[in-house]
Write a protein that holds these residues in place. Structure first.
Motif, PDB file in Angstrom:
ATOM      1  N   MET A   9       1.728 -16.581  21.356  1.00 27.77           N
ATOM      2  CA  MET A   9       1.465 -16.235  19.962  1.00 27.77           C
ATOM      3  C   MET A   9       1.264 -17.466  19.083  1.00 27.77           C
ATOM      4  SD  MET A   9       1.565 -12.846  19.626  1.00 27.77           S
ATOM      5  CE  MET A   9       2.005 -12.503  17.955  1.00 27.77           C
ATOM      6  N   ALA A  10       1.352 -18.647  19.635  1.00 28.45           N
ATOM      7  CA  ALA A  10       1.214 -19.866  18.837  1.00 28.45           C
ATOM      8  C   ALA A  10      -0.228 -20.014  18.346  1.00 28.45           C
ATOM      9  CB  ALA A  10       1.606 -21.085  19.662  1.00 28.45           C
ATOM     10  N   PRO A  11      -0.429 -20.047  17.007  1.00 27.86           N
ATOM     11  CA  PRO A  11      -1.794 -20.174  16.492  1.00 27.86           C
ATOM     12  C   PRO A  11      -2.409 -21.552  16.731  1.00 27.86           C
ATOM     13  CG  PRO A  11      -0.219 -19.982  14.678  1.00 27.86           C
ATOM     14  CD  PRO A  11       0.541 -19.836  15.947  1.00 27.86           C
ATOM     15  N   VAL A  12      -1.577 -22.573  16.948  1.00 33.55           N
ATOM     16  CA  VAL A  12      -2.061 -23.908  17.302  1.00 33.55           C
ATOM     17  C   VAL A  12      -1.161 -24.461  18.398  1.00 33.55           C
ATOM     18  CG1 VAL A  12      -3.137 -24.452  15.068  1.00 33.55           C
ATOM     19  CG2 VAL A  12      -0.733 -24.959  15.423  1.00 33.55           C
ATOM     20  N   VAL A  13      -1.675 -25.439  19.130  1.00 32.19           N
ATOM     21  CA  VAL A  13      -0.967 -25.976  20.289  1.00 32.19           C
ATOM     22  C   VAL A  13       0.405 -26.536  19.943  1.00 32.19           C
ATOM     23  CG1 VAL A  13      -1.082 -27.721  22.120  1.00 32.19           C
ATOM     24  CG2 VAL A  13      -3.125 -26.454  21.486  1.00 32.19           C
ATOM     25  N   VAL A  19       5.077 -30.063   7.777  1.00 31.43           N
ATOM     26  CA  VAL A  19       5.154 -28.852   6.973  1.00 31.43           C
ATOM     27  C   VAL A  19       4.163 -27.812   7.492  1.00 31.43           C
ATOM     28  CG1 VAL A  19       4.893 -27.915   4.642  1.00 31.43           C
ATOM     29  CG2 VAL A  19       5.940 -30.156   4.975  1.00 31.43           C
ATOM     30  N   LEU A  20       3.057 -28.274   8.080  1.00 28.81           N
ATOM     31  CA  LEU A  20       2.067 -27.348   8.636  1.00 28.81           C
ATOM     32  C   LEU A  20       2.701 -26.457   9.698  1.00 28.81           C
ATOM     33  CD1 LEU A  20      -0.783 -26.229   8.981  1.00 28.81           C
ATOM     34  CD2 LEU A  20      -1.228 -28.116  10.583  1.00 28.81           C
ATOM     35  N   LYS A  21       3.503 -27.028  10.547  1.00 34.85           N
ATOM     36  CA  LYS A  21       4.163 -26.251  11.597  1.00 34.85           C
ATOM     37  C   LYS A  21       5.021 -25.145  10.992  1.00 34.85           C
ATOM     38  CE  LYS A  21       7.139 -26.630  15.606  1.00 34.85           C
ATOM     39  NZ  LYS A  21       7.756 -27.496  16.593  1.00 34.85           N
ATOM     40  N   ARG A  22       5.776 -25.485   9.968  1.00 30.59           N
ATOM     41  CA  ARG A  22       6.616 -24.487   9.298  1.00 30.59           C
ATOM     42  C   ARG A  22       5.753 -23.407   8.644  1.00 30.59           C
ATOM     43  NH1 ARG A  22      10.562 -27.009   5.260  1.00 30.59           N
ATOM     44  NH2 ARG A  22       8.612 -28.009   4.959  1.00 30.59           N
ATOM     45  N   ALA A  23       4.662 -23.817   8.000  1.00 27.52           N
ATOM     46  CA  ALA A  23       3.769 -22.858   7.341  1.00 27.52           C
ATOM     47  C   ALA A  23       3.152 -21.897   8.352  1.00 27.52           C
ATOM     48  CB  ALA A  23       2.677 -23.592   6.568  1.00 27.52           C
TER      49      ALA A  23
END
Length: 148
Positions: free
Chosen positions: A86-90, A105-109
């Motif tokens: 389900m991870a939208p990015v690697v 912060v991108l990871k949290r978002a």
């Protein structure tokens, strides 16, 4: 978020079966109604049976049906079960390091966005998806248009 074809076919199979709860369906029926491969539907049916969402009956008069009430099949749970990643990015996948991971912060978002996506799906059951029963039945060819 993009779901895999497997999840799409899983949801379509459940919808098909929920629209005809008093009738056994076949893999060929489902594949034909949606114009998808019999082999894909076979894989979906196997996983749905293992999960306990559908019951299968072998033999000449065999077929498929829901094993539980449509109102007891949660769409969020089905999607979680059928999506391998389900991870939208690697960088959100387990064991994927990134040099800015600790302060990103991108990871949290993106994690928040994924959680919100799943939270919305958790609000729906299979019964909700087949609420426009007559229209869906007509589109799948169960009921000729204009007949009761």
């Amino acid at each position: 978020m993009r779901l895999t074809g497997f999840t799409d076919y899983t949801l379509r199979t459940l919808i098909y079966l929920a629209l005809q709860p008093d009738r056994l369906a076949t893999i060929a029926d489902i594949a034909g109604a949606y114009g998808i491969s019999v082999n894909h539907v076979m894989k979906v049916v196997h996983q749905l049976a293992v999960a306990g969402d559908i019951a299968t009956t072998r033999g000449r008069r065999g077929g498929l049906r829901l094993a539980r009430q449509a109102s007891n099949i949660n769409i969020g749970q089905v999607v979680r079960r059928t999506e391998p990643d389900m991870a939208p990015v690697v960088c959100l996948a387990p064991c994927q390091g990134c040099v800015i991971q600790d302060g990103c912060v991108l990871k949290r978002a993106l994690n928040d966005a994924l959680a919100a996506f799943l939270a919305v799906l958790d609000q729906y059951t299979l019964a909700d998806l087949v609420a426009p029963r007559r229209e869906l039945a007509e589109l799948l060819g169960f009921v000729p248009p204009g007949q009761s």
